[in-house]
Design a protein around this motif. Structure first.
Motif, PDB file in Angstrom:
ATOM      1  N   LYS A 146     -18.105  29.159 -28.501  1.00  0.00           N
ATOM      2  CA  LYS A 146     -18.990  29.885 -28.435  1.00  0.00           C
ATOM      3  C   LYS A 146     -19.966  29.828 -27.553  1.00  0.00           C
ATOM      4  CE  LYS A 146     -19.258  30.454 -33.711  1.00  0.00           C
ATOM      5  NZ  LYS A 146     -20.315  29.897 -34.711  1.00  0.00           N
ATOM      6  N   SER A 147     -19.794  30.663 -26.511  1.00  0.00           N
ATOM      7  CA  SER A 147     -20.932  30.651 -25.440  1.00  0.00           C
ATOM      8  C   SER A 147     -22.299  30.084 -26.446  1.00  0.00           C
ATOM      9  CB  SER A 147     -21.157  31.961 -24.950  1.00  0.00           C
ATOM     10  OG  SER A 147     -21.609  33.017 -25.435  1.00  0.00           O
ATOM     11  N   VAL A 148     -23.052  29.345 -25.202  1.00  0.00           N
ATOM     12  CA  VAL A 148     -24.617  28.903 -26.611  1.00  0.00           C
ATOM     13  C   VAL A 148     -25.718  30.209 -25.933  1.00  0.00           C
ATOM     14  CG1 VAL A 148     -27.037  27.894 -26.046  1.00  0.00           C
ATOM     15  CG2 VAL A 148     -23.862  26.752 -25.744  1.00  0.00           C
ATOM     16  N   ARG A 149     -25.544  31.016 -25.330  1.00  0.00           N
ATOM     17  CA  ARG A 149     -26.232  32.111 -24.937  1.00  0.00           C
ATOM     18  C   ARG A 149     -25.320  33.744 -24.302  1.00  0.00           C
ATOM     19  NH1 ARG A 149     -31.078  30.436 -23.771  1.00  0.00           N
ATOM     20  NH2 ARG A 149     -31.804  32.565 -23.291  1.00  0.00           N
ATOM     21  N   MET A 150     -26.523  35.175 -25.435  1.00  0.00           N
ATOM     22  CA  MET A 150     -26.206  35.864 -25.411  1.00  0.00           C
ATOM     23  C   MET A 150     -24.616  36.598 -26.486  1.00  0.00           C
ATOM     24  SD  MET A 150     -28.072  37.292 -23.415  1.00  0.00           S
ATOM     25  CE  MET A 150     -27.838  38.894 -22.695  1.00  0.00           C
ATOM     26  N   GLY A 151     -24.700  35.617 -27.267  1.00  0.00           N
ATOM     27  CA  GLY A 151     -23.452  36.141 -27.944  1.00  0.00           C
ATOM     28  C   GLY A 151     -23.902  36.303 -29.068  1.00  0.00           C
ATOM     29  N   TYR A 152     -23.164  38.043 -30.028  1.00  0.00           N
ATOM     30  CA  TYR A 152     -23.168  38.602 -31.077  1.00  0.00           C
ATOM     31  C   TYR A 152     -22.057  39.802 -31.525  1.00  0.00           C
ATOM     32  CZ  TYR A 152     -25.094  42.075 -28.625  1.00  0.00           C
ATOM     33  OH  TYR A 152     -24.675  43.857 -27.257  1.00  0.00           O
ATOM     34  N   ASP A 153     -22.160  39.696 -32.419  1.00  0.00           N
ATOM     35  CA  ASP A 153     -20.587  40.254 -33.317  1.00  0.00           C
ATOM     36  C   ASP A 153     -19.566  39.827 -32.076  1.00  0.00           C
ATOM     37  OD1 ASP A 153     -22.368  41.932 -34.990  1.00  0.00           O
ATOM     38  OD2 ASP A 153     -22.108  43.881 -33.424  1.00  0.00           O
ATOM     39  N   GLY A 154     -19.489  38.516 -32.705  1.00  0.00           N
ATOM     40  CA  GLY A 154     -18.438  37.797 -32.102  1.00  0.00           C
ATOM     41  C   GLY A 154     -18.119  37.821 -30.362  1.00  0.00           C
ATOM     42  N   LYS A 155     -18.983  38.500 -29.982  1.00  0.00           N
ATOM     43  CA  LYS A 155     -18.799  38.144 -28.327  1.00  0.00           C
ATOM     44  C   LYS A 155     -19.322  36.684 -27.978  1.00  0.00           C
ATOM     45  CE  LYS A 155     -20.715  43.196 -27.120  1.00  0.00           C
ATOM     46  NZ  LYS A 155     -20.952  43.464 -28.487  1.00  0.00           N
ATOM     47  N   GLY A 156     -18.420  36.525 -26.461  1.00  0.00           N
ATOM     48  CA  GLY A 156     -18.352  34.968 -25.817  1.00  0.00           C
ATOM     49  C   GLY A 156     -17.461  34.128 -27.199  1.00  0.00           C
ATOM     50  N   GLN A 157     -16.557  34.725 -27.961  1.00  0.00           N
ATOM     51  CA  GLN A 157     -16.314  33.403 -28.416  1.00  0.00           C
ATOM     52  C   GLN A 157     -14.770  33.436 -28.712  1.00  0.00           C
ATOM     53  OE1 GLN A 157     -16.607  33.994 -33.477  1.00  0.00           O
ATOM     54  NE2 GLN A 157     -18.677  34.227 -33.017  1.00  0.00           N
ATOM     55  N   VAL A 158     -13.877  32.037 -29.167  1.00  0.00           N
ATOM     56  CA  VAL A 158     -12.595  32.216 -28.793  1.00  0.00           C
ATOM     57  C   VAL A 158     -12.091  31.061 -30.168  1.00  0.00           C
ATOM     58  CG1 VAL A 158     -11.075  31.757 -27.014  1.00  0.00           C
ATOM     59  CG2 VAL A 158     -12.786  31.965 -26.062  1.00  0.00           C
ATOM     60  N   MET A 159     -11.336  31.297 -30.739  1.00  0.00           N
ATOM     61  CA  MET A 159     -10.322  30.769 -31.487  1.00  0.00           C
ATOM     62  C   MET A 159     -10.267  30.029 -31.076  1.00  0.00           C
ATOM     63  SD  MET A 159      -9.967  30.863 -34.656  1.00  0.00           S
ATOM     64  CE  MET A 159      -9.738  30.107 -36.071  1.00  0.00           C
ATOM     65  N   LEU A 160      -9.196  28.134 -31.584  1.00  0.00           N
ATOM     66  CA  LEU A 160      -8.805  27.320 -30.493  1.00  0.00           C
ATOM     67  C   LEU A 160      -7.761  26.838 -31.919  1.00  0.00           C
ATOM     68  CD1 LEU A 160     -11.648  25.484 -28.786  1.00  0.00           C
ATOM     69  CD2 LEU A 160     -10.555  27.573 -28.113  1.00  0.00           C
ATOM     70  N   ASN A 161      -6.850  26.794 -31.297  1.00  0.00           N
ATOM     71  CA  ASN A 161      -5.276  25.710 -32.038  1.00  0.00           C
ATOM     72  C   ASN A 161      -4.965  25.541 -31.261  1.00  0.00           C
ATOM     73  OD1 ASN A 161      -3.430  28.213 -30.739  1.00  0.00           O
ATOM     74  ND2 ASN A 161      -4.373  29.891 -31.780  1.00  0.00           N
ATOM     75  N   PRO A 162      -4.044  24.988 -32.034  1.00  0.00           N
ATOM     76  CA  PRO A 162      -2.926  23.347 -30.331  1.00  0.00           C
ATOM     77  C   PRO A 162      -2.520  23.866 -29.339  1.00  0.00           C
ATOM     78  CG  PRO A 162      -2.545  22.910 -33.385  1.00  0.00           C
ATOM     79  CD  PRO A 162      -3.287  24.602 -33.298  1.00  0.00           C
ATOM     80  N   GLU A 163      -1.576  25.640 -29.502  1.00  0.00           N
ATOM     81  CA  GLU A 163      -1.570  25.958 -28.025  1.00  0.00           C
ATOM     82  C   GLU A 163      -2.413  26.750 -27.443  1.00  0.00           C
ATOM     83  OE1 GLU A 163      -0.478  27.544 -31.804  1.00  0.00           O
ATOM     84  OE2 GLU A 163       0.591  25.937 -31.105  1.00  0.00           O
ATOM     85  N   THR A 164      -3.637  26.696 -27.855  1.00  0.00           N
ATOM     86  CA  THR A 164      -4.851  26.998 -26.701  1.00  0.00           C
ATOM     87  C   THR A 164      -5.145  26.437 -25.200  1.00  0.00           C
ATOM     88  OG1 THR A 164      -5.807  27.379 -28.844  1.00  0.00           O
ATOM     89  CG2 THR A 164      -7.173  28.045 -26.869  1.00  0.00           C
ATOM     90  N   LYS A 165      -4.793  26.685 -24.383  1.00  0.00           N
ATOM     91  CA  LYS A 165      -4.928  26.629 -23.529  1.00  0.00           C
ATOM     92  C   LYS A 165      -6.365  26.246 -22.965  1.00  0.00           C
ATOM     93  CE  LYS A 165      -0.271  27.688 -20.615  1.00  0.00           C
ATOM     94  NZ  LYS A 165      -0.365  28.242 -22.274  1.00  0.00           N
ATOM     95  N   PRO A 166      -7.351  24.800 -22.532  1.00  0.00           N
ATOM     96  CA  PRO A 166      -8.674  25.485 -22.350  1.00  0.00           C
ATOM     97  C   PRO A 166      -9.429  25.678 -21.758  1.00  0.00           C
ATOM     98  CG  PRO A 166      -7.312  22.720 -22.574  1.00  0.00           C
ATOM     99  CD  PRO A 166      -6.302  23.714 -22.524  1.00  0.00           C
ATOM    100  N   GLU A 167      -8.583  26.097 -20.131  1.00  0.00           N
ATOM    101  CA  GLU A 167      -8.841  26.906 -18.661  1.00  0.00           C
ATOM    102  C   GLU A 167      -9.056  27.986 -19.733  1.00  0.00           C
ATOM    103  OE1 GLU A 167      -5.683  24.685 -18.630  1.00  0.00           O
ATOM    104  OE2 GLU A 167      -7.486  23.582 -17.870  1.00  0.00           O
ATOM    105  N   GLU A 168      -8.569  28.664 -20.078  1.00  0.00           N
ATOM    106  CA  GLU A 168      -8.090  30.295 -20.321  1.00  0.00           C
ATOM    107  C   GLU A 168      -8.945  30.077 -21.409  1.00  0.00           C
ATOM    108  OE1 GLU A 168      -4.921  31.703 -21.912  1.00  0.00           O
ATOM    109  OE2 GLU A 168      -3.490  30.832 -19.684  1.00  0.00           O
ATOM    110  N   ALA A 169      -9.287  29.259 -22.511  1.00  0.00           N
ATOM    111  CA  ALA A 169     -10.683  29.629 -23.356  1.00  0.00           C
ATOM    112  C   ALA A 169     -11.804  29.740 -22.585  1.00  0.00           C
ATOM    113  CB  ALA A 169     -10.292  28.375 -24.469  1.00  0.00           C
ATOM    114  N   TRP A 170     -12.170  28.849 -21.630  1.00  0.00           N
ATOM    115  CA  TRP A 170     -13.008  28.466 -21.558  1.00  0.00           C
ATOM    116  C   TRP A 170     -13.886  29.500 -20.805  1.00  0.00           C
ATOM    117  CZ3 TRP A 170     -17.395  25.501 -21.462  1.00  0.00           C
ATOM    118  CH2 TRP A 170     -18.353  25.133 -21.135  1.00  0.00           C
ATOM    119  N   ARG A 171     -12.854  30.218 -19.396  1.00  0.00           N
ATOM    120  CA  ARG A 171     -12.788  31.651 -18.914  1.00  0.00           C
ATOM    121  C   ARG A 171     -13.155  32.821 -19.934  1.00  0.00           C
ATOM    122  NH1 ARG A 171      -8.657  33.069 -16.386  1.00  0.00           N
ATOM    123  NH2 ARG A 171      -7.538  30.739 -16.231  1.00  0.00           N
TER     124      ARG A 171
END
Ligand code: AMP
Length: 359
Positions: free
Chosen positions: A148-173
């Motif tokens: 989750k982004s530390v700031r400005m997150g609400y109603d799931g904004k700035g949130q990414v679910m991570l699983n073994p297939e997730t590419k860290p660079e993409e999740a970060w972006r």
């Protein structure tokens, strides 16, 4: 010590013009108070019901000055109001809840660190400030996990679910923030929230825990009271009260929690304002969350939180609002529309509370 009462006729300033401000203004009007809204858009849901508004950006100090001069006490209805604007207003007018509480809850990391410091359990979490740190944290936390982004997150904004297939660079972006917080995923039995009100004299009242069901990270339905045992309900209320006391809250605070499969309660998020999961209190309780806020702001005694009906509150999101006629066809359904003219997907347009009266 008892605080001086702000008598009816006084003006409450509300930073933010959304539906929470609208429902606060409606509760204030019933008690004979005026409200003045500070909003960035004209014709906001709150302005529509109270008439008085300053329409300007939160960076406009002259406008904030005019607003502060026109009101007797100030509150906010949205947590992402820039903290500098709140601090600026607080220099000349009493702002409740205190600006520091808003600052803690605007920052997911500060919020979780605060909860940890007062011995409240949360999901395991770690600050991540770049992709390399995310890779390490993903390795340590395992899957699934939530970034989750530390700031400005609400109603799931700035949130990414991570699983073994997730590419860290993409999740970060995708997370889109400068700093993130990685949390382990909680396999919860249900999500609940408790709303606690605290007066200027330190008196407090907690509504019973309610159960919240989300769709696409946005609250869809609240079932009041939550279908949990009395012992879990008591623990949840005690947690909310403990947090309100430690924050030295005056006003209303919503505490969102997970109940795990093992019955443990983990706090997810705090909102120092009326909350969507408390809308049912308008129609089902002796005193609504909005009236409690007005009472707290004006140093009046709090009202009873007893409920005369159970309730199921459903949000009208986006085009759901077109079902308003259907809602009116049910004599036990109470329809609330927020006066928003533009329908957008994911936008909260109104809600319907279906009452189940206690006989
Ligand atoms: P938040 O923006 O933190 O309130 O999250 C929105 C919703 O995402 C929550 O109400 C949960 O349904 C889900 N969620 C957030 N964090 C977690 C977590 N650590 N584990 C499981 N579900 C989560």
């Amino acid at each position: 010590m008892d605080e001086p009462v702000l008598a009816p006729g006084a003006t409450i300033g509300i930073l933010g013009g959304g539906q929470l401000g609208r429902m606060t203004a409606l509760a204030a009007a019933r008690l004979g108070y005026r409200c003045h809204v500070f909003a960035t858009e004209p014709d906001s849901p709150a302005e529509q019901v109270c008439g008085a508004a300053t329409v300007a950006e939160f960076s406009d100090l002259a406008a904030l000055d005019r607003f502060a001069a026109a009101v007797d006490v100030v509150t906010f209805e949205f947590e992402n109001i820039p903290a500098q604007a709140v601090r600026f207003v607080a220099a000349s007018k009493l702002v409740l809840p205190r600006a520091e509480i808003l600052e803690i809850t605007q920052d997911r990391l500060r919020e979780k660190d605060f909860l940890r410091s007062i011995d409240i359990a949360t999901a395991a979490y770690r600050e991540v400030s770049n992709v390399a740190a995310l890779v390490r944290a993903m390795h340590d936390f395992g899957y699934p996990a939530v970034l989750k982004s530390v700031r400005m997150g609400y109603d799931g904004k700035g949130q990414v679910m991570l699983n073994p297939e997730t590419k860290p660079e993409e999740a970060w972006r995708h997370m889109g923030g400068e700093i993130g917080i990685l949390e382990s995923f909680v396999d919860f039995a249900c999500e609940i929230s408790v709303i606690v009100a605290r007066g200027r004299n330190g008196a407090w009242a907690t509504y019973p825990p309610v159960e919240n069901q989300h769709t696409a990270h946005i609250l869809d339905t609240t079932i009041a009271p939550a279908r949990i045992g009395p012992e879990t309900a008591m623990r949840a209320e005690a947690i909310a009260r403990h947090i309100a006391e430690k924050l030295d809250l005056v006003g209303v605070l919503a505490v969102e929690m997970f109940v795990t499969q093992a019955g443990e309660i983990l706090v997810n998020e705090l909102a120092p304002r009326p909350h969507n999961s408390g809308h049912w209190t308008i129609d089902a309780c002796v005193t609504s969350q909005f009236e409690q806020l007005v009472r707290a702001l004006c140093a009046l005694p709090l009202g009873s939180v007893e409920h005369h009906s159970d309730a199921v509150m459903k949000n009208l999101i986006g085009r759901d609002v077109e079902k308003w006629r259907e809602a009116l066809g049910d004599p036990f359904a109470k329809l609330h529309l927020y006066g928003k003219t533009e329908i957008q997907p994911g936008r909260k347009m109104g809600h319907v509370t279906r009452l189940i009266p206690h006989r």
